[in-house]
Design a protein around this motif. Sequence first.
Motif, short mmCIF file in Angstrom:
data_model
loop_
_atom_site.label_atom_id
_atom_site.label_comp_id
_atom_site.label_asym_id
_atom_site.label_seq_id
_atom_site.Cartn_x
_atom_site.Cartn_y
_atom_site.Cartn_z
N MET A 1 0.85 -1.18 0.00
CA MET A 1 0.00 0.00 0.00
C MET A 1 0.89 1.24 0.00
SD MET A 1 -3.12 0.73 2.52
CE MET A 1 -3.21 2.30 3.27
N ASN A 2 0.67 2.13 -0.92
CA ASN A 2 1.46 3.35 -1.04
C ASN A 2 0.87 4.46 -0.20
OD1 ASN A 2 3.17 2.14 -2.85
ND2 ASN A 2 2.05 2.85 -4.64
N PHE A 3 1.75 5.28 0.35
CA PHE A 3 1.31 6.45 1.10
C PHE A 3 0.83 7.50 0.11
CE2 PHE A 3 2.21 10.29 3.73
CZ PHE A 3 1.36 9.98 4.77
N PRO A 4 -0.40 8.02 0.24
CA PRO A 4 -0.97 8.88 -0.81
C PRO A 4 -0.37 10.27 -0.90
CG PRO A 4 -2.50 8.68 1.01
CD PRO A 4 -1.35 7.75 1.30
N THR A 6 2.89 12.87 -1.03
CA THR A 6 4.32 12.96 -1.29
C THR A 6 4.93 14.01 -0.37
OG1 THR A 6 4.00 14.63 -3.00
CG2 THR A 6 3.97 12.31 -3.71
#
Length: 67
Positions: A1-4, A6
């Motif tokens: 799961m990517n952190f939304p 940046t």
Amino acid sequence: MNFPLTLPDISLWLAVTAIILLITSELLYSSTAYTSKIQLDRNLLRMIAMGCGFGFMLTVLMRFANL
């Protein structure tokens, strides 16, 4: 799961939050008519704003370190 978010998104969010909190704390310090009606700890508000500002500076330094 990517952190939304940046790093630039977090940096922008911290900068806007710090500016809003600093303006609010300065308005509370300068106006005496409203300070009796609003139950906020002005010193805590200012410290949280400074913490957001330091967090913003940390993210800026992290961006420069990645270059």
